[in-house]
Structures are given as C-alpha cells and as structure tokens.
Scaffold this motif. Structure first.
Motif, PDB file in Angstrom:
ATOM      1  N   UNK A  84       0.802  -1.232   0.000  1.00 11.57           N
ATOM      2  CA  UNK A  84       0.000   0.000   0.000  1.00 11.57           C
ATOM      3  C   UNK A  84       0.831   1.276   0.000  1.00 11.57           C
ATOM      4  N   UNK A  85       2.144   1.159  -0.063  1.00  4.65           N
ATOM      5  CA  UNK A  85       2.956   2.366  -0.021  1.00  4.65           C
ATOM      6  C   UNK A  85       2.653   3.313  -1.174  1.00  4.65           C
ATOM      7  N   UNK A  86       2.430   2.750  -2.357  1.00  3.42           N
ATOM      8  CA  UNK A  86       2.122   3.603  -3.504  1.00  3.42           C
ATOM      9  C   UNK A  86       0.758   4.277  -3.343  1.00  3.42           C
ATOM     10  N   UNK A  87      -0.136   3.638  -2.597  1.00 10.17           N
ATOM     11  CA  UNK A  87      -1.458   4.224  -2.384  1.00 10.17           C
ATOM     12  C   UNK A  87      -1.411   5.408  -1.425  1.00 10.17           C
ATOM     13  N   UNK A  88      -0.290   5.553  -0.692  1.00 13.23           N
ATOM     14  CA  UNK A  88      -0.173   6.689   0.207  1.00 13.23           C
ATOM     15  C   UNK A  88      -0.168   8.016  -0.540  1.00 13.23           C
ATOM     16  N   UNK A  89       0.341   8.016  -1.778  1.00 12.41           N
ATOM     17  CA  UNK A  89       0.495   9.275  -2.508  1.00 12.41           C
ATOM     18  C   UNK A  89      -0.839   9.977  -2.764  1.00 12.41           C
ATOM     19  N   UNK A  90      -1.839   9.329  -3.417  1.00 11.02           N
ATOM     20  CA  UNK A  90      -3.107  10.036  -3.629  1.00 11.02           C
ATOM     21  C   UNK A  90      -3.812  10.392  -2.322  1.00 11.02           C
ATOM     22  N   UNK A  91      -3.650   9.550  -1.304  1.00  9.69           N
ATOM     23  CA  UNK A  91      -4.282   9.828  -0.011  1.00  9.69           C
ATOM     24  C   UNK A  91      -3.628  11.050   0.641  1.00  9.69           C
ATOM     25  N   UNK A  92      -2.311  11.129   0.559  1.00  5.97           N
ATOM     26  CA  UNK A  92      -1.600  12.301   1.074  1.00  5.97           C
ATOM     27  C   UNK A  92      -2.033  13.565   0.347  1.00  5.97           C
ATOM     28  N   UNK A  93      -2.064  13.518  -0.980  1.00  5.84           N
ATOM     29  CA  UNK A  93      -2.413  14.709  -1.755  1.00  5.84           C
ATOM     30  C   UNK A  93      -3.841  15.169  -1.467  1.00  5.84           C
TER      31      UNK A  93
END
Length: 303
Positions: free
Chosen positions: A112-121
């Motif tokens: 899920x590390x890559x999924x952190x990006x849209x959630x962060x933004x």
C-alpha cells in the motif's frame, strides 16, 4: 581574549541548529504547515526538534500520519501515546478509508505504499497545508539525495528533480501560488548514525521494535519479514524465530527486519557505524521494484 575554541560547537549541535532554523523559517513564511509523523525514528527526532524550536511555547502546527492500515502495533501505540502526551492535534490520512470509498484501488501485490500518494495529496488539499515537514535524509536513497531542503511541489503535488530552487548560503525560497506546496526536510544533512547519536544524547524514547527482540519471521528475497496478518508464508517458506530489530518502520507488508543483538541505543550506534548497507536498501521491499522506484513515486507526490 577568548580562545576561538570556545565558539566551536559539536557536530550534533550544528545539525540541530540547522534543523531548528529550517523549522522556524517555515513557520515564519508559511500559513499552514504540518509535520508528517508516523512513529518512526526520523519523525520522532523531527518532533523533538520542533519542541526545541518553539519552546517554551507548544508546537505550532499539527502532525499527520498517512496510514496504510498495515501497521506494526508497537509503532501505532507509540504514535498515539506521544501525540497525547504532547497535546498535539493528529490528522490521520487513511488508505483503508480511501479504499472503502473507492478513491483508490488495492494493488495486485498487496503493498500500500504507492497508495499513500493520492491519499496524502487529498489530505493536503482538504486541510490546505502549504508546507509539509518530512523526515527524509539524503543518505537514505539515491532519489532523496537529489532533493533540496525546501522541495517545491506544483498544484498536482508533483516533484520535478530538474526544476529545483537554489539554496545558496542556506537561503530558502518558500514562495508558492495557491494550491502549490513545499515539502521541507529538516534532516536532509543528517545520517542514520547522526539520528541515533541524537536519540541517545536526548534520551528520546522509541518504539520497542527498533531494538533486538525475538520474532517469528520468514526469509523472502534475502530479507526477513515478520509473520503477521499482512505477510503469510508462501509455499515452501517455513517460519522460524530469529532475534531481530527494525532499522526503519513502514508498511508491515513490505518492511523487513535485520538480525541483531542490539538491545539499547549504544549497541545500535555501534551496529549502524559498522554497516555499509543503507537502511532502506536492507529492509524495504517496495524500493526493489525498480532502480527508479523511489524517484517515480516522488515525482507523483510521495514524501
């Protein structure tokens, strides 16, 4: 006449002073900063620096955890206790909530590390944060070695490594238009060894996961992964108990441990001083996807 030696400061004091200066500059220039806080050692050190930077007042910004839902229990417990003890406001940007709402989709490999990006933004846009303190250090990984202390991000949260602002004489440019933001890395010039020396000097408590303990693990791709609800043995993999510790703590589905007998800070310092492998190189499966895995994610908006 005073001796010039009287004005000398230690290496740690110089690093601390630089980081505190950076934090004060951000608060002076930016309207809505936030500190990324996962309960990992680098964010813990950043939080201590923030306490020192604004003492005797309180830390003048909230902390945010981009939560994958794949957490080590010890780290989450530490995060909540530390935030409560300091009276901080915690913002949780939740990947599980984003999955439930359909705004992101689970990846095929389960990481899920890559999924952190849209959630962060999405969290940055929702809370209108214009500066994000991150604990990245230049010694960690090649892409992070390219990053400036003040790292400009466009209105889409993206990073262009070829379009960075000069930082001559430690002069930082925080100018940005509405919707744009700055990622700020106060620990840029620190090393893993500096972080551990500072933890020891300041007597900063850490999650127990950073010290040697017995844990059930499996060996996969040359790394030791804890057996837990996120990582189960595959065909041919036999779990065994090993004495390990974690050099870095991230998503429990892709963060490995290392064999170690280091049960206190002094022992960890000695161990880190002797190693020639970076902490991410030794323990992060997500960084092994490709040579440019981290840079690709940073271009998209990752921390």
């Amino acid at each position: 006449m005073t001796s010039p030696a009287a004005y000398q400061v230690s290496h740690l004091d110089a690093l601390e002073a630089e980081s505190i200066f950076v934090m004060r500059e951000v608060v002076a220039e930016m309207a809505r900063p936030v500190l990324l806080f996962s309960g990992g050692k680098d964010s813990i050190v950043m939080l201590r620096l923030a306490q020192k930077a604004f003492a005797p007042g309180s830390v003048p910004f909230p902390v945010m955890h981009v939560d994958t839902g794949h957490n080590f229990v010890e780290v989450l417990e530490y995060r909540d206790a530390r935030v409560a003890g300091l009276g901080l406001h915690l913002v949780v940007a939740s990947v599980p909530e984003a999955l439930a709402s359909g705004s992101v989709r689970e990846s095929a490999d389960g990481m899920r590390n890559r999924l952190q990006t849209p959630v962060l933004l999405e969290a940055v846009e929702k809370h209108r944060f214009d500066a994000l303190f991150g604990g990245a250090r230049r010694d960690e990984e090649k892409a992070r070695a390219k990053e400036r202390v003040f790292s400009f991000r466009d209105e889409f949260g993206q990073w262009d490594p070829k379009n960075q602002r000069p930082e001559l004489w430690s002069l930082y440019n925080g100018r940005h238009h509405p919707g744009e933001s700055i990622r700020v890395f106060p620990l840029s010039n620190w090393t893993e060894l500096d972080v551990w020396h500072y933890i020891g000097r300041e007597e900063i408590p850490l999650p127990s996961i950073y010290f040697a303990h017995d844990r059930e693990v499996i060996e996969r791709d040359g790394m030791l992964y804890a057996v837990n609800e996120f990582i189960r043995p595959r065909a041919g993999e036999v779990p065994f108990v090993e004495r390990v510790r974690y050099r870095t703590v991230g998503d429990a589905s892709c963060t490995a441990a290392v064999r170690s007998d280091a049960a206190d800070v002094a022992a960890v310092v000695a161990e880190v001083a002797a190693t020639r492998i970076t902490e991410r190189g030794a323990t992060r499966g997500d960084d092994r996807v490709s040579e440019a895995a981290m840079e690709d994610r940073k271009r998209e908006g990752y921390f």
